[in-house]
Motif scaffolding. Structure first.
Motif, PDB file in Angstrom:
ATOM      1  N   VAL A 139       0.838  -1.201   0.000  1.00 19.56           N
ATOM      2  CA  VAL A 139       0.000   0.000   0.000  1.00 19.56           C
ATOM      3  C   VAL A 139       0.871   1.249   0.000  1.00 19.56           C
ATOM      4  O   VAL A 139       0.618   2.216  -0.728  1.00 19.56           O
ATOM      5  N   GLU A 140       1.920   1.213   0.792  1.00 23.04           N
ATOM      6  CA  GLU A 140       2.840   2.355   0.850  1.00 23.04           C
ATOM      7  C   GLU A 140       3.458   2.614  -0.520  1.00 23.04           C
ATOM      8  O   GLU A 140       3.555   3.761  -0.967  1.00 23.04           O
ATOM      9  N   ASN A 141       3.873   1.549  -1.193  1.00 15.76           N
ATOM     10  CA  ASN A 141       4.460   1.698  -2.525  1.00 15.76           C
ATOM     11  C   ASN A 141       3.457   2.278  -3.523  1.00 15.76           C
ATOM     12  O   ASN A 141       3.791   3.120  -4.357  1.00 15.76           O
ATOM     13  N   ALA A 142       2.211   1.832  -3.406  1.00 10.53           N
ATOM     14  CA  ALA A 142       1.182   2.305  -4.337  1.00 10.53           C
ATOM     15  C   ALA A 142       0.869   3.784  -4.135  1.00 10.53           C
ATOM     16  O   ALA A 142       0.463   4.483  -5.074  1.00 10.53           O
ATOM     17  N   LEU A 143       1.081   4.284  -2.925  1.00  9.74           N
ATOM     18  CA  LEU A 143       0.736   5.671  -2.617  1.00  9.74           C
ATOM     19  C   LEU A 143       1.860   6.654  -2.901  1.00  9.74           C
ATOM     20  O   LEU A 143       1.636   7.871  -2.863  1.00  9.74           O
ATOM     21  N   GLN A 144       3.051   6.163  -3.197  1.00  7.14           N
ATOM     22  CA  GLN A 144       4.188   7.066  -3.316  1.00  7.14           C
ATOM     23  C   GLN A 144       4.012   8.102  -4.418  1.00  7.14           C
ATOM     24  O   GLN A 144       4.280   9.291  -4.222  1.00  7.14           O
ATOM     25  N   VAL A 145       3.575   7.682  -5.593  1.00  9.47           N
ATOM     26  CA  VAL A 145       3.445   8.624  -6.708  1.00  9.47           C
ATOM     27  C   VAL A 145       2.367   9.678  -6.434  1.00  9.47           C
ATOM     28  O   VAL A 145       2.630  10.884  -6.585  1.00  9.47           O
ATOM     29  N   PRO A 146       1.150   9.288  -6.022  1.00  9.74           N
ATOM     30  CA  PRO A 146       0.156  10.342  -5.742  1.00  9.74           C
ATOM     31  C   PRO A 146       0.575  11.274  -4.616  1.00  9.74           C
ATOM     32  O   PRO A 146       0.303  12.479  -4.674  1.00  9.74           O
ATOM     33  N   ILE A 147       1.270  10.760  -3.594  1.00  9.84           N
ATOM     34  CA  ILE A 147       1.714  11.634  -2.504  1.00  9.84           C
ATOM     35  C   ILE A 147       2.806  12.575  -2.985  1.00  9.84           C
ATOM     36  O   ILE A 147       2.854  13.748  -2.602  1.00  9.84           O
ATOM     37  N   GLU A 148       3.672  12.081  -3.876  1.00 11.74           N
ATOM     38  CA  GLU A 148       4.707  12.951  -4.444  1.00 11.74           C
ATOM     39  C   GLU A 148       4.064  14.109  -5.208  1.00 11.74           C
ATOM     40  O   GLU A 148       4.481  15.263  -5.081  1.00 11.74           O
ATOM     41  N   HIS A 149       3.036  13.819  -6.001  1.00 11.15           N
ATOM     42  CA  HIS A 149       2.333  14.881  -6.723  1.00 11.15           C
ATOM     43  C   HIS A 149       1.652  15.849  -5.753  1.00 11.15           C
ATOM     44  O   HIS A 149       1.638  17.072  -5.982  1.00 11.15           O
ATOM     45  N   PHE A 150       1.110  15.310  -4.689  1.00 15.45           N
ATOM     46  CA  PHE A 150       0.467  16.133  -3.667  1.00 15.45           C
ATOM     47  C   PHE A 150       1.483  17.090  -3.048  1.00 15.45           C
ATOM     48  O   PHE A 150       1.209  18.290  -2.868  1.00 15.45           O
ATOM     49  N   MET A 151       2.687  16.597  -2.727  1.00 11.41           N
ATOM     50  CA  MET A 151       3.721  17.438  -2.137  1.00 11.41           C
ATOM     51  C   MET A 151       4.135  18.551  -3.088  1.00 11.41           C
ATOM     52  O   MET A 151       4.363  19.686  -2.667  1.00 11.41           O
ATOM     53  N   GLN A 152       4.232  18.243  -4.371  1.00 12.00           N
ATOM     54  CA  GLN A 152       4.570  19.279  -5.351  1.00 12.00           C
ATOM     55  C   GLN A 152       3.507  20.385  -5.342  1.00 12.00           C
ATOM     56  O   GLN A 152       3.826  21.569  -5.398  1.00 12.00           O
ATOM     57  N   ARG A 153       2.238  19.991  -5.256  1.00 21.23           N
ATOM     58  CA  ARG A 153       1.164  20.980  -5.215  1.00 21.23           C
ATOM     59  C   ARG A 153       1.245  21.828  -3.954  1.00 21.23           C
ATOM     60  O   ARG A 153       1.013  23.043  -3.974  1.00 21.23           O
TER      61      ARG A 153
END
Length: 273
Positions: free
Chosen positions: A255-269
């Motif tokens: 689950v952590e691996n699956a969330l990495q990309v969306p969380i990275e985009h969230f941090m950029q925002r």
């Protein structure tokens, strides 16, 4: 004094006479980044008092806040102020800071803390993640060696603070039986607030002293904020940030691996707002 405290760096470890003035004197964005950080760090005693009141009765937490966290945060402010005053001696730091502090104090209220001690500790983990990320980005944003050294030292302190808050979070989470959904809500909300009104407040008060003619122009201030945000965003390395953010959620690895990309985009925002 404990061995750990004795080993901690001091302002005397920084040689401000080595500042490469030819690198920083004309870098207005770095000036605003360093100066706004110096303001916010110098006001950290306001948050400390709130947290000590909130965790009253937990001597381990309140003693660490009083004897380690607050002195180190205030030292960050003093060191950043010293850097600003060496690099840009024409800037009158003290009155601009006092003006900032008058407004900033209204943001530091006990009622703004999370509704339980476990959730507040998870929020503290997010804040320390954000500050560690911020100072790592600042260290990458310039080649000036004294500032790189200072920002790197502060980033390391913030990681150390994170480890303490995370340990306290785990203790309170077990005591309060707080579920993952509530922790996630706090982490997500506090992450969105990382680029907060604190930074905007600091920039406004610095600008009133540094560029009084433009400071009343809201479009100019927005452009300044955007320029500062872009510097931080361009120098983000999200890997360690994501691990620190997700750690309180205690997610299964897949689950952590699956969330990495969306969380990275969230941090950029978050940092580009």
């Amino acid at each position: 004094m404990t061995a750990t405290a004795a080993a901690h760096w001091t302002i005397d470890d920084l040689d401000f006479s080595r500042i490469a003035l030819d690198v920083v004197r004309e870098d207005e964005t770095l000036f605003y980044l360093a100066c706004s950080a110096s303001f916010i760090e110098s006001g950290s005693d306001l948050y400390t008092r709130n947290l000590i009141d909130y965790f009253e009765g937990d001597e381990e937490v309140t003693q660490w806040l009083r004897e380690h966290w607050e002195p180190e945060e205030l030292q960050h402010g003093r060191a950043l102020r010293a850097y600003v005053e060496h690099a840009w001696p024409e800037f009158d730091w003290e009155p601009a800071y006092r003006s900032f502090l008058e407004e900033y104090a209204t943001y530091c209220k006990v009622e703004l803390l999370a509704p339980s001690r476990a959730l507040e500790m998870s929020a503290r983990c997010v804040v320390e993640t954000g500050t560690a990320t911020y100072y790592r980005a600042l260290a990458r944003a310039t080649t000036e060696p004294v500032f790189v050294d200072l920002a790197s030292r502060i980033a390391a302190d913030e990681v150390s603070h994170y480890k303490h808050f995370y340990r306290y979070f785990r203790r309170y989470r077990d005591q309060e039986q707080v579920g993952r959904a509530r922790v996630f809500g706090t982490v997500a909300r506090r992450t969105w607030e990382l680029k907060s009104e604190d930074a905007d407040c600091a920039l406004r008060h610095i600008a009133r002293s540094r560029h009084p003619a433009q400071a009343a122009d809201r479009a100019w201030l927005r452009a300044l904020g955007s320029r500062v945000s872009r510097v931080v965003s361009r120098n983000l390395h999200p890997g360690s940030t994501l691990k620190m953010l997700m750690r309180p959620l205690d997610l299964p690895p897949r689950v952590e691996n699956a969330l990495q990309v969306p969380i990275e985009h969230f941090m950029q925002r978050v940092f580009l707002r």
